[in-house]
Every structure is written in C-alpha cells, then in structure tokens.
Design a protein around this motif. Structure first.
Motif, PDB file in Angstrom:
ATOM      1  N   UNK A 183       0.825  -1.213   0.000  1.00 47.54           N
ATOM      2  CA  UNK A 183       0.000   0.000   0.000  1.00 47.54           C
ATOM      3  C   UNK A 183       0.858   1.261   0.000  1.00 47.54           C
ATOM      4  N   UNK A 184       1.947   1.243   0.769  1.00 45.18           N
ATOM      5  CA  UNK A 184       2.846   2.393   0.799  1.00 45.18           C
ATOM      6  C   UNK A 184       3.608   2.508  -0.516  1.00 45.18           C
ATOM      7  N   UNK A 185       3.987   1.374  -1.085  1.00 47.68           N
ATOM      8  CA  UNK A 185       4.682   1.372  -2.372  1.00 47.68           C
ATOM      9  C   UNK A 185       3.812   2.013  -3.448  1.00 47.68           C
ATOM     10  N   UNK A 186       2.540   1.653  -3.495  1.00 45.32           N
ATOM     11  CA  UNK A 186       1.634   2.240  -4.483  1.00 45.32           C
ATOM     12  C   UNK A 186       1.479   3.741  -4.270  1.00 45.32           C
ATOM     13  N   UNK A 187       1.344   4.144  -3.006  1.00 38.37           N
ATOM     14  CA  UNK A 187       1.157   5.563  -2.707  1.00 38.37           C
ATOM     15  C   UNK A 187       2.376   6.382  -3.118  1.00 38.37           C
ATOM     16  N   UNK A 188       3.578   5.880  -2.819  1.00 39.64           N
ATOM     17  CA  UNK A 188       4.794   6.633  -3.151  1.00 39.64           C
ATOM     18  C   UNK A 188       5.046   6.622  -4.653  1.00 39.64           C
ATOM     19  N   UNK A 189       4.708   5.537  -5.321  1.00 43.32           N
ATOM     20  CA  UNK A 189       4.824   5.488  -6.787  1.00 43.32           C
ATOM     21  C   UNK A 189       3.984   6.593  -7.416  1.00 43.32           C
ATOM     22  N   UNK A 190       2.725   6.711  -6.980  1.00 45.36           N
ATOM     23  CA  UNK A 190       1.829   7.724  -7.549  1.00 45.36           C
ATOM     24  C   UNK A 190       2.252   9.118  -7.117  1.00 45.36           C
ATOM     25  N   UNK A 191       2.662   9.268  -5.863  1.00 40.05           N
ATOM     26  CA  UNK A 191       3.173  10.545  -5.367  1.00 40.05           C
ATOM     27  C   UNK A 191       4.321  11.025  -6.246  1.00 40.05           C
ATOM     28  N   UNK A 192       5.246  10.131  -6.535  1.00 32.77           N
ATOM     29  CA  UNK A 192       6.404  10.472  -7.366  1.00 32.77           C
ATOM     30  C   UNK A 192       5.959  10.883  -8.765  1.00 32.77           C
ATOM     31  N   UNK A 193       5.063  10.130  -9.384  1.00 33.14           N
ATOM     32  CA  UNK A 193       4.640  10.420 -10.751  1.00 33.14           C
ATOM     33  C   UNK A 193       3.824  11.710 -10.826  1.00 33.14           C
ATOM     34  N   UNK A 194       2.994  11.962  -9.818  1.00 31.05           N
ATOM     35  CA  UNK A 194       2.238  13.218  -9.788  1.00 31.05           C
ATOM     36  C   UNK A 194       3.198  14.407  -9.742  1.00 31.05           C
ATOM     37  N   UNK A 195       4.188  14.327  -8.849  1.00 37.39           N
ATOM     38  CA  UNK A 195       5.135  15.435  -8.732  1.00 37.39           C
ATOM     39  C   UNK A 195       6.061  15.511  -9.938  1.00 37.39           C
ATOM     40  N   UNK A 196       6.363  14.371 -10.546  1.00 40.02           N
ATOM     41  CA  UNK A 196       7.162  14.376 -11.771  1.00 40.02           C
ATOM     42  C   UNK A 196       6.377  15.052 -12.892  1.00 40.02           C
ATOM     43  N   UNK A 197       5.073  14.810 -12.929  1.00 40.69           N
ATOM     44  CA  UNK A 197       4.231  15.481 -13.914  1.00 40.69           C
ATOM     45  C   UNK A 197       4.205  16.985 -13.696  1.00 40.69           C
ATOM     46  N   UNK A 198       4.034  17.391 -12.448  1.00 39.70           N
ATOM     47  CA  UNK A 198       4.044  18.811 -12.108  1.00 39.70           C
ATOM     48  C   UNK A 198       5.382  19.445 -12.475  1.00 39.70           C
ATOM     49  N   UNK A 199       6.460  18.751 -12.184  1.00 44.26           N
ATOM     50  CA  UNK A 199       7.798  19.228 -12.489  1.00 44.26           C
ATOM     51  C   UNK A 199       8.021  19.339 -13.998  1.00 44.26           C
ATOM     52  N   UNK A 200       7.422  18.425 -14.767  1.00 42.10           N
ATOM     53  CA  UNK A 200       7.547  18.461 -16.227  1.00 42.10           C
ATOM     54  C   UNK A 200       6.892  19.719 -16.794  1.00 42.10           C
ATOM     55  N   UNK A 201       5.746  20.078 -16.234  1.00 41.84           N
ATOM     56  CA  UNK A 201       5.081  21.312 -16.654  1.00 41.84           C
ATOM     57  C   UNK A 201       5.978  22.509 -16.350  1.00 41.84           C
TER      58      UNK A 201
END
Length: 412
Positions: free
Chosen positions: A61-79
């Motif tokens: 459950x923590x692995x899934x949360x951190x995976x999505x957390x990372x990708x969300x912030x990576x998306x924000x950073x890409x913008x």
C-alpha cells in the motif's frame, strides 16, 4: 572496453552490478496487470530507475502511494521545466494541478521523451491515485497544491538571495520530504517527523541536483532556467553563464565550491532524520538517495568538469550503495567516507575553505559520535580502490593471461 574497463578498474563492483541487474529484471516481472498500475510502474522505471528499485521493497500500500506521489510530482515538475510552454498557459496548470489528479480524463501534452509519454497518458496516474486510501490521497493533494503554488511563484521570480534559494528548494523538494513523512505516518510504520528535518532531506537532494546539472540547465533550449542564487555566483562572475567559459575556470571552481559548501549544511539534519526511522524498507528507501547525494557532492567539489560535461557516481558505485546500505552504521560509514574524500580536495586558498572544512568536520563528528563506525573501513568509499580491489584486479589479470595462454597453445 567501457564496461569491461570499469570492472577491471573496480572489480568490487561486479557482484553488486549483477545483483542490481537481477533486481531490475525482478521488478519488470512484478509489474501489475491492471492497465493504470502497469503504466504507472513502467513509467516509474523509465523516469527514475534507481528510485524504482528502492521503492519495490516497501509494503504494497505504501509502495503504491509513493509510486503515484512520485509520478504526480514528476508530472508537475515536467510542466514547470518545459520552457516551450508560455507562462500564460503554464501558470494556471501549476495552480490547479492538485485538482487535475482527481480527473481521470485529464492530460496535458508537454515535456520530451518519457516525460511527454507520462503527460500524454496522465489519466492512468489519476485512475491509480483514486484507488489509494483517503489518507494517502489527502497527503498527496496537499503537497501537490503547495508545490504548484511555489513553482507558480518562482516562474515569475528570480533566485536572488540564499533565502530565495532555500525557499525554491523547499517548494520543489523540501515539500517532497514533508509529503513522504506524511505517507510513512499514514502507513502506520513511522512516527511523524518534524517539518524541519523532513525539509532538509529534500533540500540536500535538490541542491545536489542543481549543482550537478549546471551545464545541462544553462544550455536548455529554447531558454535556460537556472537556480544558482545570484548572492553566490555574483561574487565570481558578471553573468551565470560566464562560468562555463574556459577563461573563467578558476572563478567557476570557487563558485562551485561555494555552492557545495552551502549544500553541506543540511547533512546533519539528514543524518538525524534517518537515525529516527524504524522500518527497514523505509530506512533504505530514504538512505540510498542521501548517500548518493553526499557522494555526488564529493565528486563535484573542486571539479571543473561540472562546467564541461556530466559528473556523477559511476554505475558500479550506485550498485554498491544499493547493495550495502542496510543499517544506520552503513550510512554513517558512507557519509564519513565521502566527506573525507571531499575534505581531501579542499584547497586552503579557496575563499570558503574554512567554512567547507567546518561543515565537513561537523558531519564527521556526527558519524563518529554515533559510536558505530568500524575504524577499519573509515577511509574507504565506493569511489576509492581498496586492497581487496587490487587483489581482484591481479586475479582477473592472471585468469585472463592463463586463458589467453591456453588458447594460444591450443592453436599452435
């Protein structure tokens, strides 16, 4: 001869590299079948391979949360990073990004290569986000909102002072540290760490990246965006881009050393944060990037190549860090060793030499005061050759010589 030459020079890398290869293959086999999770974990490997390895050991459950957390912030950073997107389009997206993660059909085309793939297919990340527990969702949304607002502010603001620099790094990385602490707490595995220590964890990593990526960022097309603070670089050059001029090499190195010295002030906080962690998988998840950061700073310090090309830990050294980092004494050993490497490069004539040495010695005192250091290992780092390495080199050379001699005699 590149890879083979590296192994011959550092034969102690061979086993960790083999283990790393198997770990990567294992991760590839464990990718979930659901389309949104398959996309998320596949993208995680592409945009952060070493991060993908350390995240896999976390509880599901923590692995899934951190995976999505990372990708969300990576998306924000890409913008934020895409300098081809006009500000009148970029700013509203940064402002509302935390709301878009709740919209399964939302996507925005920007970035290049794997980052463009991530943004073009961001709906997969949103669908996965909506499957997380509410506590995880709230933490991710809160940090995304605060980070977007900070990025929005610095799109229109230059990094002038050291306070600006710390504030920018807080928005883009310190908040990641706060978010991870919240996720660890939400998982029930850790106590909630202080905002100050969590912030330092992010700042130490971010400042290392900003220092290392000088040349890539200054040469960014269509225009550069740099975050070296004017308060530092203006002491050494009229313009930040002047530092890459060969004629400015001496001043460029002094500026670089000033930047590294500033980053070192966060190291003691990082050691304190890591020493408080209880769960092994979370500890390794946090410790491995921090060791890579202190190692990278040691390589960057007094190194003109920062202004000429790429400076980073060799892959074998990274594999060693991943393989051997299991306890807090391992972290103390690595921080002591890399800080000692940095210390050996300090030129007493450098304008910041005394402050650099003071901060290095503070790190080393923290490590020594832990009472856990193995004195027989103190001065070996992943970047130095040990007697063990030299013995392995001799053995490999002998084996190759014997094999070559056998083949030669067989042909005759």
């Amino acid at each position: 001869m590149g890879a083979i030459g590296a192994i011959l020079e550092h034969p102690e890398d061979l086993l960790p590299l083999i283990k790393l290869k198997f770990a990567v293959r294992k991760i590839e086999k464990q990718i979930p079948t659901e389309p949104h999770w398959a996309f998320s974990y596949t993208m995680l490997q592409k945009v952060s391979r070493s991060f993908a390895i350390v995240i896999q050991q976390l509880k599901p459950d923590l692995r899934n949360a951190i995976c999505i957390f990372y990708l969300v912030l990576r998306g924000l950073d890409t913008v934020e990073d895409d300098t081809s997107v006009p500000n009148d389009i970029k700013l509203p997206i940064l402002h509302s990004f935390h709301r878009h993660i709740y919209e399964p059909k939302w996507h925005f085309s920007c970035g290049t290569k794997d980052y463009k793939v991530l943004m073009d297919n961001f709906h997969h990340v949103s669908i996965a986000f909506l499957e997380l527990d509410k506590g995880y969702q709230e933490a991710i949304e809160d940090i995304t909102r605060r980070m977007g607002a900070g990025m929005e502010k610095f799109i229109c603001k230059e990094v002038e002072t050291l306070d600006d620099y710390d504030e920018y790094c807080h928005y883009v990385a310190g908040l990641v540290g706060l978010g991870l602490s919240k996720l660890f707490y939400a998982s029930g595995s850790e106590k909630l760490s202080s905002d100050s220590l969590s912030n330092s964890m992010g700042l130490f990593l971010q400042k290392t990246n900003i220092i290392r990526d000088y040349l890539e960022d200054i040469n960014e097309i269509p225009k550069s965006r740099m975050f070296w603070p004017r308060q530092i670089w203006s002491k050494y050059a009229d313009n930040l881009e002047d530092l890459k001029d060969e004629k400015a090499s001496s001043k460029a190195v002094e500026c670089l050393n000033d930047m590294v010295t500033d980053a070192l002030r966060h190291a003691d906080d990082c050691l304190k944060y890591m020493s408080d962690l209880q769960e092994l998988s979370i500890f390794r998840f946090c410790a491995i990037p921090q060791i890579m950061a202190i190692g990278t700073l040691a390589l960057c310090y007094n190194n003109i190549e920062i202004f000429r090309g790429v400076v980073k830990l060799r892959r074998g050294a990274v594999a060693q860090v991943i393989d051997t980092t299991k306890t807090m004494p391992d972290v103390y050993h690595a921080f002591f060793g890399f800080s000692n490497l940095l210390k050996s490069k300090v030129d007493r004539k450098d304008p910041n030499a005394s402050l650099t040495l003071k901060r290095v010695e503070s790190i080393q005192k923290t490590c020594l005061d832990s009472g856990t250091l193995d004195t027989t290992r103190l001065y070996n780092t992943y970047e130095s050759k040990s007697m063990y390495s030299m013995i392995l080199i001799i053995i490999l050379v002998l084996l190759v010589s014997i094999l070559f001699g056998f083949l030669l005699s067989y042909r005759l």
